[in-house]
Enzyme design. Sequence first.
Site, PDB file in Angstrom:
ATOM      1  N   GLU A 130      -6.553   4.717  -2.890  1.00 36.52           N
ATOM      2  CA  GLU A 130      -7.870   5.155  -2.449  1.00 36.52           C
ATOM      3  C   GLU A 130      -7.751   6.353  -1.543  1.00 36.52           C
ATOM      4  O   GLU A 130      -6.767   6.520  -0.831  1.00 36.52           O
ATOM      5  CB  GLU A 130      -8.530   4.039  -1.639  1.00 36.52           C
ATOM      6  N   CYS A 177      -9.303  11.301   4.332  1.00 40.57           N
ATOM      7  CA  CYS A 177      -8.352  10.242   4.665  1.00 40.57           C
ATOM      8  C   CYS A 177      -7.566   9.929   3.396  1.00 40.57           C
ATOM      9  O   CYS A 177      -8.156   9.648   2.354  1.00 40.57           O
ATOM     10  CB  CYS A 177      -9.136   9.017   5.134  1.00 40.57           C
ATOM     11  N   CYS A 197       1.165  -1.771   0.692  1.00 40.57           N
ATOM     12  CA  CYS A 197       1.792  -1.516   1.986  1.00 40.57           C
ATOM     13  C   CYS A 197       2.734  -2.668   2.305  1.00 40.57           C
ATOM     14  O   CYS A 197       2.443  -3.819   1.997  1.00 40.57           O
ATOM     15  CB  CYS A 197       0.725  -1.388   3.079  1.00 40.57           C
ATOM     16  N   CYS A 206       0.286  -6.383   7.995  1.00 40.25           N
ATOM     17  CA  CYS A 206      -0.730  -6.682   9.015  1.00 40.25           C
ATOM     18  C   CYS A 206      -1.700  -7.717   8.415  1.00 40.25           C
ATOM     19  O   CYS A 206      -2.251  -7.497   7.331  1.00 40.25           O
ATOM     20  CB  CYS A 206      -1.483  -5.418   9.418  1.00 40.25           C
ATOM     21  N   CYS A 219      -5.409  -6.827   7.092  1.00 40.63           N
ATOM     22  CA  CYS A 219      -5.619  -5.589   6.324  1.00 40.63           C
ATOM     23  C   CYS A 219      -5.540  -5.839   4.833  1.00 40.63           C
ATOM     24  O   CYS A 219      -4.645  -6.543   4.350  1.00 40.63           O
ATOM     25  CB  CYS A 219      -4.576  -4.558   6.744  1.00 40.63           C
ATOM     26  N   CYS A 266      -9.368   0.791   4.603  1.00 40.40           N
ATOM     27  CA  CYS A 266      -8.265   0.976   3.667  1.00 40.40           C
ATOM     28  C   CYS A 266      -7.984  -0.252   2.820  1.00 40.40           C
ATOM     29  O   CYS A 266      -7.965  -1.375   3.286  1.00 40.40           O
ATOM     30  CB  CYS A 266      -7.007   1.421   4.397  1.00 40.40           C
TER      31      CYS A 266
HETATM   32  N1  SAH Z   1      -0.065   1.997   8.182  1.00 40.43           N
HETATM   33  C1  SAH Z   1      -0.827   2.866   9.048  1.00 40.43           C
HETATM   34  C2  SAH Z   1      -2.145   3.301   8.408  1.00 40.43           C
HETATM   35  C3  SAH Z   1      -3.057   2.126   8.207  1.00 40.43           C
HETATM   36  S1  SAH Z   1      -4.787   2.346   8.068  1.00 40.43           S
HETATM   37  C4  SAH Z   1      -1.097   2.158  10.371  1.00 40.43           C
HETATM   38  O1  SAH Z   1      -0.742   0.994  10.505  1.00 40.43           O
HETATM   39  O2  SAH Z   1      -1.621   2.798  11.275  1.00 40.43           O
HETATM   40  C5  SAH Z   1      -5.402   2.921   9.584  1.00 40.43           C
HETATM   41  C6  SAH Z   1      -5.923   1.858  10.557  1.00 40.43           C
HETATM   42  O3  SAH Z   1      -6.904   0.992   9.996  1.00 40.43           O
HETATM   43  C7  SAH Z   1      -4.824   0.969  11.090  1.00 40.43           C
HETATM   44  O4  SAH Z   1      -4.934   0.926  12.506  1.00 40.43           O
HETATM   45  C8  SAH Z   1      -5.162  -0.354  10.466  1.00 40.43           C
HETATM   46  O5  SAH Z   1      -4.639  -1.427  11.210  1.00 40.43           O
HETATM   47  C9  SAH Z   1      -6.667  -0.321  10.455  1.00 40.43           C
HETATM   48  N2  SAH Z   1      -7.306  -1.319   9.569  1.00 40.43           N
HETATM   49  C10 SAH Z   1      -6.790  -1.900   8.486  1.00 40.43           C
HETATM   50  N3  SAH Z   1      -7.666  -2.763   7.940  1.00 40.43           N
HETATM   51  C11 SAH Z   1      -8.764  -2.749   8.712  1.00 40.43           C
HETATM   52  C12 SAH Z   1     -10.023  -3.431   8.693  1.00 40.43           C
HETATM   53  N4  SAH Z   1     -10.303  -4.294   7.733  1.00 40.43           N
HETATM   54  N5  SAH Z   1     -10.918  -3.170   9.675  1.00 40.43           N
HETATM   55  C13 SAH Z   1     -10.638  -2.262  10.630  1.00 40.43           C
HETATM   56  N6  SAH Z   1      -9.488  -1.564  10.700  1.00 40.43           N
HETATM   57  C14 SAH Z   1      -8.551  -1.816   9.762  1.00 40.43           C
END
Ligand code: SAH
Length: 321
Positions: free
Chosen positions: A62, A75, A82, A86, A89, A305
């Site tokens: 995406e 973005c 990934c 986390c 996510c 994401c």
């Molecule tokens: N791997 C990178 C990029 C991830 S996306 C990282 O960890 O930073 C960017 C941000 O969006 C990250 O801080 C991630 O934790 C957050 N994120 C992921 N899913 C989310 C959700 N459902 N709601 C809010 N933020 C989210």
Amino acid sequence: MREWLFKNRATDWEQMTNLPKALRGDLAENLRLWTTEIVRHTQAEDGTEKLLLQLADGGQVECVLLRDRVRRTICISTQVGCGMGCVFCASGLDGVDRNLTTGEIVEQILRLQHLLNAEERLSHLVVMGMGEPLANLDALLPALEEAHRPDGLEISHRRITISTVGLPASIERLARTNASYRLAVSLHAPNDELRNQLVPINEKIGLAAILKSVDNYFAVSGRRLTFEYVLLADLNDDPQHARQLARLLSGREALLNVIPYNPVAGLPYQTPSHARQTKFRQILEAGGVRVQFRHLKGDHIDAACGQLRRSQTSQPVVELG
Ligand code: SAH
């Protein structure tokens, strides 16, 4: 060709009219300009647009265009899936399939640029899509240089942000080789015990090592650091967490981006109430932290994401364009 692609937003070889016709024919026959296919294009009322791209091998990623007054931010993703795990996510629910190539990263940038009107111009780029960018630096850095070059998109380094879960060795590599980008570090917890639960990879790393490497990045780059904190109801939104976070960040030239959780279908996590968010913010501000609440744009088109890719199989999305 570079000028046609990056400046004139050409979409096929035929449009490159100052190339000899025979060459254009040869190119069309022998070189595929695009390796991805747009399988979904969704659009929100606030101007946010999202593309779901299918790669040549069937994988999907995406990428998003966000419109905010004069800002046009894109973005982009760096991996299919990934591997960081986390728990909240959508991108990492099924692990990582593979790294994207430099070409596939550049292609997202160009495809998003094609969504702009003639008078609009890309101004900012964030690497906050699917995947862990610092796990794919080899492919990412040349792609970001294409975005930066004067004969590319001319996006200045300080308008390019790389968001990471916090991989110290890669942060140090970035500090040595190219410290001009902005770095955003996803903290999500003010102590290791809680971070291990929310960001399982933390067990192998730990907050101390992350902070040491980002302090060094700041010393080398002079760029103010950004920390991200996804606020999850009853998990990391307690007043005590806010106080601990303020202590952790005190003395650092940093901005804290708090992102109220954007719920993911099938996961049990929730967005904290407004009152709870306000309280969290007040404690941080009182503790001297520069804090910004980032409300997700385009959330009804699954702009967080990994959500659109998942929704392909789980729930319907309004389709436009
Ligand atoms: N791997 C990178 C990029 C991830 S996306 C990282 O960890 O930073 C960017 C941000 O969006 C990250 O801080 C991630 O934790 C957050 N994120 C992921 N899913 C989310 C959700 N459902 N709601 C809010 N933020 C989210």
